[in-house]
Design a protein around this motif. Sequence first.
Motif, PDB file in Angstrom:
ATOM      1  N   PRO A 143      83.569  45.761  74.449  1.00 35.98           N
ATOM      2  CA  PRO A 143      84.353  44.531  74.283  1.00 35.98           C
ATOM      3  C   PRO A 143      85.843  44.799  74.463  1.00 35.98           C
ATOM      4  CG  PRO A 143      82.816  44.854  72.446  1.00 35.98           C
ATOM      5  CD  PRO A 143      82.852  46.133  73.217  1.00 35.98           C
ATOM      6  N   PRO A 144      86.604  43.799  74.929  1.00 40.81           N
ATOM      7  CA  PRO A 144      88.054  43.985  75.082  1.00 40.81           C
ATOM      8  C   PRO A 144      88.775  43.947  73.740  1.00 40.81           C
ATOM      9  CG  PRO A 144      87.454  41.734  75.609  1.00 40.81           C
ATOM     10  CD  PRO A 144      86.161  42.477  75.371  1.00 40.81           C
ATOM     11  N   ALA A 145      90.030  44.396  73.730  1.00 41.80           N
ATOM     12  CA  ALA A 145      90.870  44.306  72.543  1.00 41.80           C
ATOM     13  C   ALA A 145      91.311  42.859  72.326  1.00 41.80           C
ATOM     14  CB  ALA A 145      92.088  45.208  72.705  1.00 41.80           C
ATOM     15  N   PRO A 146      91.707  42.501  71.101  1.00 39.48           N
ATOM     16  CA  PRO A 146      92.131  41.117  70.830  1.00 39.48           C
ATOM     17  C   PRO A 146      93.370  40.733  71.636  1.00 39.48           C
ATOM     18  CG  PRO A 146      91.789  42.352  68.783  1.00 39.48           C
ATOM     19  CD  PRO A 146      91.733  43.335  69.892  1.00 39.48           C
ATOM     20  N   ALA A 147      93.371  39.518  72.174  1.00 40.40           N
ATOM     21  CA  ALA A 147      94.500  39.049  72.984  1.00 40.40           C
ATOM     22  C   ALA A 147      95.757  38.846  72.157  1.00 40.40           C
ATOM     23  CB  ALA A 147      94.110  37.745  73.673  1.00 40.40           C
ATOM     24  N   GLU A 148      95.619  38.653  70.847  1.00 44.16           N
ATOM     25  CA  GLU A 148      96.780  38.370  69.997  1.00 44.16           C
ATOM     26  C   GLU A 148      97.766  39.538  69.942  1.00 44.16           C
ATOM     27  OE1 GLU A 148      95.909  38.405  65.654  1.00 44.16           O
ATOM     28  OE2 GLU A 148      93.892  38.993  66.283  1.00 44.16           O
ATOM     29  N   VAL A 149      97.312  40.741  70.257  1.00 40.90           N
ATOM     30  CA  VAL A 149      98.205  41.902  70.169  1.00 40.90           C
ATOM     31  C   VAL A 149      99.330  41.790  71.185  1.00 40.90           C
ATOM     32  CG1 VAL A 149      98.333  44.413  70.204  1.00 40.90           C
ATOM     33  CG2 VAL A 149      96.248  43.296  69.405  1.00 40.90           C
ATOM     34  N   ARG A 150      98.996  41.408  72.401  1.00 44.01           N
ATOM     35  CA  ARG A 150     100.029  41.258  73.426  1.00 44.01           C
ATOM     36  C   ARG A 150     101.038  40.185  73.024  1.00 44.01           C
ATOM     37  NH1 ARG A 150     101.136  41.554  78.972  1.00 44.01           N
ATOM     38  NH2 ARG A 150     103.398  41.388  79.024  1.00 44.01           N
ATOM     39  N   ASP A 151     100.570  39.100  72.444  1.00 42.20           N
ATOM     40  CA  ASP A 151     101.468  38.043  71.994  1.00 42.20           C
ATOM     41  C   ASP A 151     102.411  38.559  70.908  1.00 42.20           C
ATOM     42  OD1 ASP A 151     100.237  36.294  73.754  1.00 42.20           O
ATOM     43  OD2 ASP A 151      98.847  35.520  72.238  1.00 42.20           O
ATOM     44  N   PHE A 152     101.893  39.382  70.008  1.00 42.20           N
ATOM     45  CA  PHE A 152     102.733  39.968  68.958  1.00 42.20           C
ATOM     46  C   PHE A 152     103.859  40.799  69.563  1.00 42.20           C
ATOM     47  CE2 PHE A 152     103.533  43.969  66.681  1.00 42.20           C
ATOM     48  CZ  PHE A 152     104.201  43.493  65.563  1.00 42.20           C
ATOM     49  N   GLN A 208      90.085  51.778  59.974  1.00 46.17           N
ATOM     50  CA  GLN A 208      90.730  50.518  60.316  1.00 46.17           C
ATOM     51  C   GLN A 208      92.121  50.708  60.920  1.00 46.17           C
ATOM     52  OE1 GLN A 208      89.662  46.861  60.097  1.00 46.17           O
ATOM     53  NE2 GLN A 208      91.183  47.424  61.629  1.00 46.17           N
ATOM     54  N   VAL A 209      92.946  51.551  60.291  1.00 48.07           N
ATOM     55  CA  VAL A 209      94.310  51.730  60.809  1.00 48.07           C
ATOM     56  C   VAL A 209      94.302  52.359  62.201  1.00 48.07           C
ATOM     57  CG1 VAL A 209      96.528  52.864  60.434  1.00 48.07           C
ATOM     58  CG2 VAL A 209      95.353  51.771  58.514  1.00 48.07           C
ATOM     59  N   PRO A 210      93.515  53.411  62.455  1.00 43.02           N
ATOM     60  CA  PRO A 210      93.445  53.910  63.842  1.00 43.02           C
ATOM     61  C   PRO A 210      93.003  52.837  64.830  1.00 43.02           C
ATOM     62  CG  PRO A 210      92.480  55.500  62.344  1.00 43.02           C
ATOM     63  CD  PRO A 210      92.750  54.261  61.532  1.00 43.02           C
ATOM     64  N   ALA A 211      92.095  51.949  64.406  1.00 43.16           N
ATOM     65  CA  ALA A 211      91.659  50.877  65.304  1.00 43.16           C
ATOM     66  C   ALA A 211      92.816  49.943  65.626  1.00 43.16           C
ATOM     67  CB  ALA A 211      90.506  50.096  64.668  1.00 43.16           C
ATOM     68  N   TRP A 212      93.658  49.624  64.652  1.00 46.09           N
ATOM     69  CA  TRP A 212      94.824  48.785  64.913  1.00 46.09           C
ATOM     70  C   TRP A 212      95.803  49.479  65.863  1.00 46.09           C
ATOM     71  CZ3 TRP A 212      95.342  47.521  59.032  1.00 46.09           C
ATOM     72  CH2 TRP A 212      94.530  46.421  58.727  1.00 46.09           C
ATOM     73  N   ILE A 213      95.997  50.778  65.663  1.00 47.45           N
ATOM     74  CA  ILE A 213      96.899  51.522  66.547  1.00 47.45           C
ATOM     75  C   ILE A 213      96.391  51.477  67.985  1.00 47.45           C
ATOM     76  CG2 ILE A 213      97.750  53.835  67.085  1.00 47.45           C
ATOM     77  CD1 ILE A 213      97.914  54.333  64.049  1.00 47.45           C
ATOM     78  N   VAL A 214      95.104  51.686  68.157  1.00 46.88           N
ATOM     79  CA  VAL A 214      94.505  51.618  69.497  1.00 46.88           C
ATOM     80  C   VAL A 214      94.703  50.226  70.100  1.00 46.88           C
ATOM     81  CG1 VAL A 214      92.308  51.646  70.738  1.00 46.88           C
ATOM     82  CG2 VAL A 214      92.849  53.473  69.110  1.00 46.88           C
ATOM     83  N   GLU A 215      94.498  49.180  69.311  1.00 48.28           N
ATOM     84  CA  GLU A 215      94.721  47.821  69.808  1.00 48.28           C
ATOM     85  C   GLU A 215      96.153  47.643  70.299  1.00 48.28           C
ATOM     86  OE1 GLU A 215      91.507  45.492  66.903  1.00 48.28           O
ATOM     87  OE2 GLU A 215      93.675  45.242  66.606  1.00 48.28           O
ATOM     88  N   GLY A 216      97.102  48.216  69.552  1.00 46.90           N
ATOM     89  CA  GLY A 216      98.495  48.112  69.956  1.00 46.90           C
ATOM     90  C   GLY A 216      98.786  48.775  71.286  1.00 46.90           C
ATOM     91  N   TYR A 217      98.166  49.899  71.532  1.00 47.54           N
ATOM     92  CA  TYR A 217      98.383  50.595  72.805  1.00 47.54           C
ATOM     93  C   TYR A 217      97.915  49.774  74.004  1.00 47.54           C
ATOM     94  CZ  TYR A 217      98.982  54.942  70.049  1.00 47.54           C
ATOM     95  OH  TYR A 217      99.404  55.912  69.178  1.00 47.54           O
ATOM     96  N   GLY A 218      96.967  48.877  73.781  1.00 45.81           N
ATOM     97  CA  GLY A 218      96.390  48.127  74.890  1.00 45.81           C
ATOM     98  C   GLY A 218      97.382  47.252  75.636  1.00 45.81           C
ATOM     99  N   THR A 219      98.494  46.890  75.008  1.00 42.40           N
ATOM    100  CA  THR A 219      99.511  46.086  75.688  1.00 42.40           C
ATOM    101  C   THR A 219      99.975  46.756  76.975  1.00 42.40           C
ATOM    102  OG1 THR A 219     100.278  44.924  73.711  1.00 42.40           O
ATOM    103  CG2 THR A 219     101.889  45.227  75.472  1.00 42.40           C
ATOM    104  N   LEU A 220     100.065  48.064  76.967  1.00 45.88           N
ATOM    105  CA  LEU A 220     100.484  48.812  78.156  1.00 45.88           C
ATOM    106  C   LEU A 220      99.548  48.520  79.337  1.00 45.88           C
ATOM    107  CD1 LEU A 220     101.473  52.575  78.103  1.00 45.88           C
ATOM    108  CD2 LEU A 220      99.874  51.720  79.791  1.00 45.88           C
ATOM    109  N   CYS A 221      98.265  48.449  79.078  1.00 37.62           N
ATOM    110  CA  CYS A 221      97.294  48.208  80.157  1.00 37.62           C
ATOM    111  C   CYS A 221      97.377  46.779  80.673  1.00 37.62           C
ATOM    112  CB  CYS A 221      95.888  48.522  79.671  1.00 37.62           C
ATOM    113  SG  CYS A 221      95.638  50.247  79.187  1.00 37.62           S
ATOM    114  N   HIS A 222      97.623  45.829  79.782  1.00 39.16           N
ATOM    115  CA  HIS A 222      97.809  44.448  80.235  1.00 39.16           C
ATOM    116  C   HIS A 222      99.021  44.346  81.161  1.00 39.16           C
ATOM    117  CE1 HIS A 222      94.705  42.423  77.925  1.00 39.16           C
ATOM    118  NE2 HIS A 222      95.029  43.160  76.877  1.00 39.16           N
ATOM    119  N   GLU A 223     100.064  45.088  80.861  1.00 38.83           N
ATOM    120  CA  GLU A 223     101.234  45.095  81.735  1.00 38.83           C
ATOM    121  C   GLU A 223     100.882  45.629  83.124  1.00 38.83           C
ATOM    122  OE1 GLU A 223     104.497  45.908  78.156  1.00 38.83           O
ATOM    123  OE2 GLU A 223     104.206  47.392  79.741  1.00 38.83           O
ATOM    124  N   ILE A 224     100.100  46.699  83.175  1.00 38.08           N
ATOM    125  CA  ILE A 224      99.692  47.239  84.477  1.00 38.08           C
ATOM    126  C   ILE A 224      98.941  46.187  85.281  1.00 38.08           C
ATOM    127  CG2 ILE A 224      98.232  48.954  85.628  1.00 38.08           C
ATOM    128  CD1 ILE A 224      98.861  50.875  83.309  1.00 38.08           C
TER     129      ILE A 224
END
Length: 334
Positions: A24-33, A174-190
């Motif tokens: 499954p993809p990461a939550p879209a709300e992270v990029r908005d944040f 849980q916290v590592p999962a949030w950190i991973v979600e945050g990194y996903g913004t980089l891929c959306h930019e690509i």
Amino acid sequence: MIHATRTLSSMKFSRPAARSWRCPPAPAEVRDFHAGLPDYAPTPLTELPSLAAELGIGRLFVKDESSRLGLPAFKALGASWAIHRLLKDANGQVTFTTATDGNHGRAVARLARLNGHRAHVFVPDTVPALAIDAIRRENAQVTVVDGTYDDAVAQAARAGGVLVQDMGWPGYEQVPAWIVEGYGTLCHEIDEQLPSEPDLVVIPVGVGSFAQAVITHYRSYSGTRLLAVEPDTAACVLQSLQAGELTTVPTGDTIMAGLNCGTPSATSWPYLSNGLDGAVAISDDDCTKAVEDLHALGVHSGPCGAASLAGLRAVRADLGDLDTVVLISTEGRP
């Protein structure tokens, strides 16, 4: 199960079947944040035609993380999102604790300070003095650990406070999962910066949390090949892939300080073991040449960031035709 080993049976690993694995993809709300943060801007995706010609590739790009949210590495993406989530349930001032080889700890310290909280950062004694000083300038308490990165993680986990670690284990997920979600913004930019999907993305790897983010993004919809790159003195992901299970390795000195990790993240392992097409271990000499070559082309990567170029060079003959390749340069020069 985690077991220790001391030899590399091979300097590389390949699994073409990974391209058909999906998650499954990461939550879209992270990029908005991230888009709402005052200092946010997408980092450059720089095309390097001369390197593409050298390597026989149609187009080669470098995702340049030398300036991200005011810091010289991508780590603030994960730290900002995790701390944002943690502060939703915080009462009063807290102390965020973490272990680091440099950039993650500085990011946690910066985000703690900006949000009016404290940070206590544990670093192995191999971390350069300049990196330690940079963390202290964020008003963080720094404890230098007589030992490895894994030893620093263990001390940080015992220290109290609110642990913000980019490595997971059973009971700390849980916290590592949030950190991973945050990194996903980089891929959306690509995705937004490229006209089409890349054939290959090359990822510098430490404990594997950033690689998990890249895998989560591309394996949610794409057949893009994903290659992990590590120092040959700390190839814990490569050796785990070869062994077919989580493996702890002894670590040595390397200029790739942020990748100098002996144990993969347990929460990342299912993604690494299923979603990576390949992994390669590189020498400091090859990494040094990659740093120099990128610098000459105007991309000021540090050793961890330039590892992606060195890794691509090491396996280029095995990859066949490539139209578009993205190298992720995870940090700038010190």
